[in-house]
Scaffold this active site. Structure first.
Site, PDB file in Angstrom:
ATOM      1  N   CYS A   1      48.334  36.689  36.078  1.00  0.00           N
ATOM      2  CA  CYS A   1      46.961  36.565  36.565  1.00  0.00           C
ATOM      3  C   CYS A   1      46.013  37.655  36.085  1.00  0.00           C
ATOM      4  O   CYS A   1      44.827  37.608  36.368  1.00  0.00           O
ATOM      5  CB  CYS A   1      46.961  36.494  38.087  1.00  0.00           C
TER       6      CYS A   1
ATOM      7  N   HIS B   1      40.515  40.703  43.676  1.00  0.00           N
ATOM      8  CA  HIS B   1      41.515  39.735  43.211  1.00  0.00           C
ATOM      9  C   HIS B   1      41.663  38.694  44.334  1.00  0.00           C
ATOM     10  O   HIS B   1      41.690  37.493  44.052  1.00  0.00           O
ATOM     11  CB  HIS B   1      42.835  40.426  42.914  1.00  0.00           C
TER      12      HIS B   1
ATOM     13  N   HIS C   1      42.153  29.845  42.277  1.00  0.00           N
ATOM     14  CA  HIS C   1      42.749  30.916  41.474  1.00  0.00           C
ATOM     15  C   HIS C   1      43.035  30.339  40.093  1.00  0.00           C
ATOM     16  O   HIS C   1      43.943  29.515  39.933  1.00  0.00           O
ATOM     17  CB  HIS C   1      44.031  31.387  42.151  1.00  0.00           C
TER      18      HIS C   1
END
Lengths: 168, 401, 84
Positions: B159, B292, B326
């Site tokens: 990520c 995040h 996400h």
């Protein structure tokens, strides 16, 4: 091989998994988490172990790790896919899924040696391996003088390779 | 004085829309792009996701490839976003000899492999898709549709991939290896990682609630975003006004667990500290943090603790994953572009779906969009599995001359 | 019950890659997590898959697992009561 010297050679020429286990025993390791890792992580972990086991802890804390591979996590992707491909026997495996990312090997090395430096994983074609390994530390912008572990590794089916360099 | 790294163009495709304008519009109206799973033939139809609401056919028309072209969805999203960035930066007319392309991806062309896997086993009808599977091949395919590059590579650090692509691009500019660089990431949703995250039991049954006491996990999304970066000197030479500058960045290993973040957020603290140090800014200078903030119990606590430790007074903070989902490898770039849009247009994006403060933290995220709010610097956090923590700091462009 | 306990020990050793361990090494009353076998959160998820795959028991809430997976004994008892 380390610095051109063969440290260990296996009589088993066919089973990669067995070969990795033999190296683990050769290094006299006592690290049970090893057996939960996928092949790529085991390969990278052992290569790093050869180079880093004698290094003082203080030198390792902010070491940078820059690795590259070609097949990404395909070996584990295939394993994971096996657990989800049959509608009748659909049991996705969380522990295999964890390793369907090529950079987890860096995480395993970092956990083992307590490393908190910069890190990245590149996907490159095999022919760029030597160029990658020759890339100077400052390419990755290490503004302080920290050691760097550079490496190329790859694991797919019966083909595997790891070439790591420790640079000061 | 070191030459500053300037952003001259950006492009974004996500659940919010196919360009910056649609993205800004949805952010201001607090319209989340999270909804039902479409275009993917998965059994998990009930799981909400942030899909790009454009089928492959339409994407092909938009990027100008023939409908019969063999091309992965991740590639199509990448081309669309990168082109928007290139056009804004007027890169084609710049006369640069050495341009780089650095892209973050994990799935590559996997969505096609899933679709045609059984065919691969039983017939040769779709074998052309096999070569698309590879991450590196995907990056090269995007690059091929954009132009000729001096340097092209793929970063795959889960990520934080796109954020790390931004760092590498900046380093190469500082070393004078490139005249300009296009950096970011692209990722489409696949059954593979939808199932995977589901088996880790970290998907929220409803849309994600970052930093909420009752958060239930991640909402996956797909998208692509790229920045064009070049040195300030080059911007001056070709007289293009930068959108903003990349004033600092930092990356660190958390070294705790393969997928979980440490309880004290050590890796996050290190990456944020390094970014601040490079930028020469104090924590109090940061006007906004785009977190995040995945919505998992673990990340939001770890990141929250790290932020509380580093910032005596936590600046306004939100996770725009509540808008886009996400986007995994593309997240670092998607959320950076969203934050630059916000900084340029003077607003703070909301952290949707928040209602109850986490008792372990001393701050709450931004609940609704705050308009007419000017800030000069923002920090973007991007943390990947494997303990790869990256923080970026961008600043409003102020001419020093 | 004894058979189930032995079966579980063998399955756990295999599924969780507990290298070098035999069923005799595992105390059925010892904690599986924390100090015991030192299993982690990913191992817990694999145990959830094991329950469904081998015994047809579906566990949707990972928090329930904390109690069920206290030890092999508690796991066996739960399976005995709920297996399909």
């Amino acid at each position: 091989m380390k610095d051109g010297v063969v440290l260990f050679e296996s009589t088993n020429k066919t089973d990669a998994n067995l070969f990795l286990k033999e190296i683990y025993k050769f290094l006299e390791l006592n690290y049970l988490k090893f057996f939960k890792m996928d092949h790529l992580s085991k390969l990278g972990f052992l290569a790093a172990e050869f180079l880093l086991k004698e290094m003082p802890k203080e030198n390792l804390e902010f070491m940078n790790i820059y690795l590259a591979c070609s097949s990404s996590s395909l070996d584990s992707d295939i394993e994971y896919q096996k657990t989800i491909r049959d509608k009748e026997s659909y049991f996705p495996s969380p522990s295999v899924f964890v390793y369907t990312l090529p950079n987890i090997v860096i995480g395993e090395i970092a956990i083992r040696f307590g490393i908190h430096g910069n890190n990245s994983m590149f996907i490159i074609p095999p022919y760029q391996k030597d160029e990658f390994l020759k890339t100077p530390n400052h390419f990755f912008q290490d503004t302080t003088i920290n050691p760097q572990l550079s490496g190329y590794l790859d694991y797919l089916g019966d083909h595997y390779k790891a070439e790591f360099i420790l640079k000061y | 004085m070191a030459d500053r790294i300037c952003i001259t163009g950006m492009g974004i495709v996500s659940a919010l829309g196919e360009n910056k304008y649609e993205t800004e519009d949805k952010l201001l109206k607090e319209k989340s792009g999270i909804g039902k799973l479409v275009y993917l033939n998965s059994i998990h139809k009930e799981i909400p996701v942030g899909m790009v609401k454009i089928p492959d056919q339409k994407l092909k028309s938009k990027v100008g490839v023939d409908q019969n072209t063999i091309i992965a969805r991740t590639t199509l999203l990448g081309i669309l976003a990168a082109r928007e960035a290139i056009i804004q930066a007027k890169l084609l007319g710049a006369g640069y000899k050495k341009i780089g392309f650095i892209s973050g991806t994990t799935v590559g062309g996997m969505e096609k492999s899933e679709q045609y896997y059984l065919d691969f086993l039983h017939n040769d009808k779709h074998n052309e898709y096999i070569s698309l599977h590879d991450c590196g091949a995907c990056t090269e395919d995007i690059a091929k549709h954009l132009g000729n590059f001096e340097f092209c590579t793929t970063i795959s650090t889960a990520c934080s991939s796109a954020a790390n692509a931004i760092i590498l691009g900046a380093n190469m500019l500082k070393l004078g290896l490139l005249d300009a660089v296009i950096v970011g990431g692209s990722e489409c949703i696949t059954k593979f990682h939808l199932n995977g995250f589901n088996t880790l039991m970290i998907l929220d049954k409803g849309p994600c609630k970052p930093f909420d006491a009752n958060r239930g996990g991640i909402t996956l999304g797909e998208g692509a975003a790229y920045l064009v970066m070049e040195t300030e000197q080059n911007c001056d030479l070709r007289q293009i006004k930068p959108l903003c500058t990349l004033s600092g960045y930092g990356n660190a290993c958390d070294a705790f667990h393969q997928t979980a973040s440490s309880p004290d957020g050590k890796g996050a603290i290190l990456s944020m500290q390094k970014a601040l140090e490079m930028s020469g800014l104090e924590p109090s200078d940061i006007g906004y943090i785009n977190a995040h903030g995945t919505g998992t119990q673990n990340n939001d606590l770890s990141e929250g603790v790290a932020i509380s430790t580093l910032f005596e007074k936590v600046p306004p903070i939100s996770s725009t994953k509540s808008f886009t989902g996400h986007t995994t490898s593309a997240a670092g770039a998607v959320e950076t572009v969203i934050s630059i849009i916000a900084m340029t247009h003077n607003f703070l994006p909301a952290n949707l779906n928040f209602s109850e403060k986490m008792e372990e933290l001393n701050f709450e995220p931004i609940k609704t969009t705050i308009k007419n709010y000017s800030f000069d610097h923002f920090m973007k956090n991007s943390f990947g599995f494997g303990g790869n923590n990256t923080s970026l700091i961008f600043s409003k462009y102020k001419n020093n001359n | 019950m004894e058979n189930l306990i032995l079966e579980l020990k063998e399955q756990i050793i295999e599924v969780l890659n507990l290298e070098g361990m035999t069923p005799e090494d595992i105390d059925e009353n010892a904690p599986l997590f924390g100090d015991g076998l030192g299993l982690d959160s990913i191992d817990a998820l694999e145990l959830i898959v094991l329950m469904e795959k081998n015994y047809g028991i579906k566990l949707d809430d990972p928090n329930k697992g904390k109690v069920i997976f206290t030890s092999i004994k508690t796991m066996a008892e739960y399976i005995q009561e709920n297996r399909k």
